[in-house]
Scaffold this motif. Structure first.
Motif, PDB file in Angstrom:
ATOM      1  N   ARG A 151      49.459  25.216  10.209  1.00 16.22           N
ATOM      2  CA  ARG A 151      49.491  26.037  11.693  1.00 16.22           C
ATOM      3  C   ARG A 151      50.795  26.071  12.294  1.00 16.22           C
ATOM      4  O   ARG A 151      51.591  25.326  12.551  1.00 16.22           O
ATOM      5  CB  ARG A 151      48.978  24.729  12.392  1.00 16.22           C
ATOM      6  CG  ARG A 151      48.601  23.516  11.825  1.00 16.22           C
ATOM      7  CD  ARG A 151      48.298  22.799  12.844  1.00 16.22           C
ATOM      8  NE  ARG A 151      48.768  22.596  14.452  1.00 16.22           N
ATOM      9  CZ  ARG A 151      48.068  22.230  15.544  1.00 16.22           C
ATOM     10  NH1 ARG A 151      46.508  21.201  15.077  1.00 16.22           N
ATOM     11  NH2 ARG A 151      48.910  21.716  16.379  1.00 16.22           N
ATOM     12  N   GLU A 169      57.426  23.899  13.066  1.00 13.26           N
ATOM     13  CA  GLU A 169      56.125  24.204  13.942  1.00 13.26           C
ATOM     14  C   GLU A 169      56.610  24.645  14.982  1.00 13.26           C
ATOM     15  O   GLU A 169      55.555  25.743  15.515  1.00 13.26           O
ATOM     16  CB  GLU A 169      55.262  22.952  14.568  1.00 13.26           C
ATOM     17  CG  GLU A 169      54.043  23.716  15.067  1.00 13.26           C
ATOM     18  CD  GLU A 169      52.841  22.561  14.774  1.00 13.26           C
ATOM     19  OE1 GLU A 169      52.298  22.585  15.313  1.00 13.26           O
ATOM     20  OE2 GLU A 169      52.922  21.301  15.310  1.00 13.26           O
ATOM     21  N   CYS A 191      53.353  33.180  12.500  1.00 16.73           N
ATOM     22  CA  CYS A 191      52.051  33.494  12.393  1.00 16.73           C
ATOM     23  C   CYS A 191      51.726  34.910  13.035  1.00 16.73           C
ATOM     24  O   CYS A 191      50.677  34.968  12.619  1.00 16.73           O
ATOM     25  CB  CYS A 191      51.624  32.358  12.999  1.00 16.73           C
ATOM     26  SG  CYS A 191      52.088  31.009  12.462  1.00 16.73           S
TER      27      CYS A 191
END
Length: 737
Positions: A289, A366, A264
């Protein structure tokens, strides 16, 4: 070098040879059937008409009563021969497979499948810290959260317990001397710095010593934090307070070992927020996310592709459209969310994808500490896709494709197959990431940790779904992407179909062939693993590895380079073992095959300055990384495909550049105690050399020695030496030169 007069071949001669090969192939095919008997549906009878199956477990009809079709007369349409084989699209199949496929052909009518759109609620709507599975009414909590409504906040340490000698604990990927984010066990610069959210992971936060010798790497002292990364002194190697503009302009010094390991973020100083990598990028119905899809209201699933009763029908995925809805008459009276039945026309085979708890997939994405781990794509500063070289990326690509497939169904009673999405490519690469992954319970063995993940996934689907017991798992599909395939599959799931990258049948229990100790599965108890092989050709499938498209190779059509422009007879580029600088030191590496190849034909001097015993000018066997790898392959006639710690991606490399792959692989169940004898066994028993050549429009498959794939059996002496093998390559290259 061997001398042989050049044979001139006319196309008529080659056609004659090909005809003989075809004749031998047919004869061999009937003597040695090549496709094993395979009946994954032996527990549950499959209807010849490919029509709907039995009623669902709650008593509702799983299909439209008006959808029943007359059963096809397969005996008449696809008559079997004396070997119980049928011809389907010009391919010989065993009768069990051929008839099932023929019954599911596109010429049959579509079936109307009842897809249940669920509406069960979750506690507190998962508190904004998770996604509700509207089918089960269970929360799928984000990294660092747990509990029935995701209300429990976890505290995940970055460091192992400290000691006087190691104030930050022993090494682990997440080791942190700065600020630890306890929801993900990730390390950042933290408050008090100009850029508190800039990663300060691993080596970045600790002192480095000077190299012990020129060219050697710098050593990290995991007991001493590097306080200079917080400095505002522009003459010191800072990081957390370095302004990106000044850094790019070389107006300030910064520590080179600090970078953007986490997803990210992009830019040399992690200053550019970019798209994170999620499964199917959340299908347009959620926010990614860091690898976990935070689905919009009314959607769920690992990729937010499953609609609930509150979703808009206009936004449903293609595999659920067009749909005819059956809304209960009393729905407006109760005011409660109810399940809706949507009748969708589909063609078989149908596959049901389990929506597993996120610890088997989304949490692994994640929480990964290196953005390149287990994904096949990332995003650059402009949010354009960057395809990665991650060899294990095929597992992610397969998962995403199945989730978006028109053959996907939410109706397990109608499904022909069941896909269980456990991402072992993420489990193994993340095994050393953080203390909470509990590697200590598995003696540091990634293979043992991974087996436990698969077993827990099995426990989950058996507890929450009725489909496993219906067939004892024979219609279930599991993906194993790692080096030795499904060697570490728990015994409970071995009835299922395994999708792997290596059809390695020679390995029995306690016969691990990897040289990397953490992947060795010899020490896994047979009470957990059983004694199954790594691959069963009766039921398992081999999937090609992921390969990033090479723009230059594609645009220049290297694969189409003619034979006369391929000046290298044989080519292999890769690690050749301890005789070479930076070579793998273990004798077990590559089962000794690469080492023996280098000993005979090495074209690069080893540590002693020696070339291979039979070094030839047009044979390249080198450990030096080539900057023109695809060009080198396209300039070669034959390319070596040999194992490393397991399967090799060089099969795909060779084929993509039109080089004939040569597979040298031990395939014997007799495991040699003396590693020096292993290479000889590759020839004396069941080694495979695979050559694929194209003659005009005919493709010729040649398999040497005791492999029963059959088409054309070529049997040199059982004591074939490397010199004979090279002569054989040379003969083939000259035959049609």
């Amino acid at each position: 070098m061997i001398s042989i007069s050049k044979w001139k071949c006319s196309w008529s001669l080659m056609a004659t040879i090909a005809s003989i090969v075809a004749l031998v192939s047919v004869v061999h095919l009937f003597l040695f059937p090549v496709v094993p008997s395979f009946d994954p549906f032996s527990v549950r009878k499959v209807q010849d008409s490919c029509g709907p199956n039995n009623e669902s477990v709650d008593g509702r009809t799983g299909h439209d009563p008006g959808n029943l079709q007359p059963v096809l007369d397969l005996e008449h349409k696809f008559p079997a021969d004396l070997h119980r084989a049928v011809v389907y699209r010009n391919a010989p199949w065993k009768a069990e497979i051929g008839r099932w496929l023929s019954g599911c052909d596109a010429v049959t009518k579509e079936v109307s499948v009842v897809e249940t759109i669920s509406g069960r609620s979750c506690k507190n709507d998962c508190g904004g810290q998770g996604v509700c599975n509207y089918e089960l009414g269970q929360c799928r909590c984000f990294h660092g959260f747990s509990g029935e409504g995701c209300s429990e906040r976890l505290h995940l340490e970055c460091n192992y317990p400290k000691s006087p000698e190691l104030p930050y604990g022993r090494w682990v990927v997440s080791i942190c001397s700065a600020h630890c984010d306890p929801t993900r066990a990730m390390c950042f610069c933290g408050e008090g710095t100009k850029y508190p959210n800039r990663p300060a992971a691993e080596t970045c936060g600790f002192q480095l010593s000077l190299p012990s010798e020129p060219g050697a790497p710098r050593q990290v002292d995991w007991a001493k934090p590097d306080v200079d990364i917080y400095t505002t002194n522009k003459s010191k190697l800072g990081w957390c307070n370095v302004d990106p503009a000044e850094g790019y302009a070389n107006k300030v010094k910064f520590k080179e070992e600090c970078d953007c390991k986490y997803d990210c973020l992009s830019g040399r100083f992690c200053e550019v927020p970019v798209l994170c990598s999620c499964i199917n990028q959340c299908s347009g119905h959620g926010h990614c996310r860091g690898g976990f899809c935070q689905c919009a209201n009314g959607w769920y699933g690992t990729d937010c592709s499953i609609p609930s009763v509150t979703s808009s029908v206009r936004e449903w995925p293609q595999w659920l459209r067009p749909a005819q809805l059956d809304v209960p008459d009393n729905a407006h009276l109760t005011g409660k969310l109810v399940d809706l039945n949507a009748v969708v026309k589909k063609k078989r085979p149908l596959i049901y994808v389990y929506d597993l708890p996120p610890k088997f997939n989304s949490l692994l994405l994640e929480g990964r500490h290196f953005k390149f781990e287990c994904v096949n794509r990332l995003y650059n500063d402009n949010n354009a896709t960057i395809w990665t070289d991650q060899l294990y990326g095929a597992q992610m690509a397969l998962y995403e494709s199945i989730l978006a497939s028109p053959h996907r169904t939410l109706n397990g009673e109608e499904a022909d197959f069941f896909f269980v999405p456990v991402l072992d490519s993420c489990i193994i690469t993340r095994a050393d990431d953080a203390p909470h992954l509990s590697m200590e319970q598995h003696l540091g063995l990634r293979s043992s940790l991974t087996l436990e993940f698969y077993r827990k996934a099995y426990d989950h689907i058996v507890e929450h779904y009725p489909f496993w017991n219906r067939s004892s798992g024979r219609d279930h599909i599991w993906s194993f992407s790692w080096d030795e395939g499904a060697c570490y599959a728990p015994k409970e799931i071995w009835n299922s179909m395994m999708v792997v990258h290596w059809g390695n049948t020679n390995s029995k229990h306690n016969h691990s062939t990897t040289a990397y100790w953490a992947d060795n599965w010899d020490k896994i108890s047979s009470d957990r693993r059983g004694k199954h092989p790594c691959f069963d050709p009766d039921k398992d499938l081999v999937l090609p590895a992921w390969k990033r498209p090479d723009v230059i190779a594609l645009s220049t059509k290297l694969w189409a380079r003619p034979l006369e422009k391929r000046k290298t007879l044989f080519y292999f580029n890769g690690n050749l073992g301890p005789a070479y600088p930076n070579g793998r030191p273990e004798a077990l590496y590559s089962m000794g095959i690469r080492q023996k190849l280098a000993e005979e034909f090495g074209s690069t001097p080893n540590k002693d300055g020696n070339l291979g015993k039979q070094h030839a000018e047009n044979v390249i066997v080198s450990p030096l990384r080539s900057e023109r790898y695809h060009e080198d392959l396209a300039s070669s006639v034959f390319c070596g495909v040999m194992p490393g710690d397991g399967w090799s991606g060089r099969m795909e490399d060779s084929i993509l550049q039109g080089c004939i792959p040569v597979v040298i692989q031990v395939g014997s169940s007799a495991y040699p105690e003396n590693i020096e004898n292993m290479f000889d066994l590759a020839y004396k028993q069941q080694a495979t050399w695979l050559f694929m050549a194209q003659v005009s429009t005919l493709k010729l498959l040649v398999v040497c020695q005791n492999c029963r794939w059959g088409h054309f059996m070529l049997s040199p002496s059982r004591t074939v030496a490397f010199s004979n093998l090279l002569f054989f390559f040379y003969f083939l290259s000259k035959l049609c030169g």
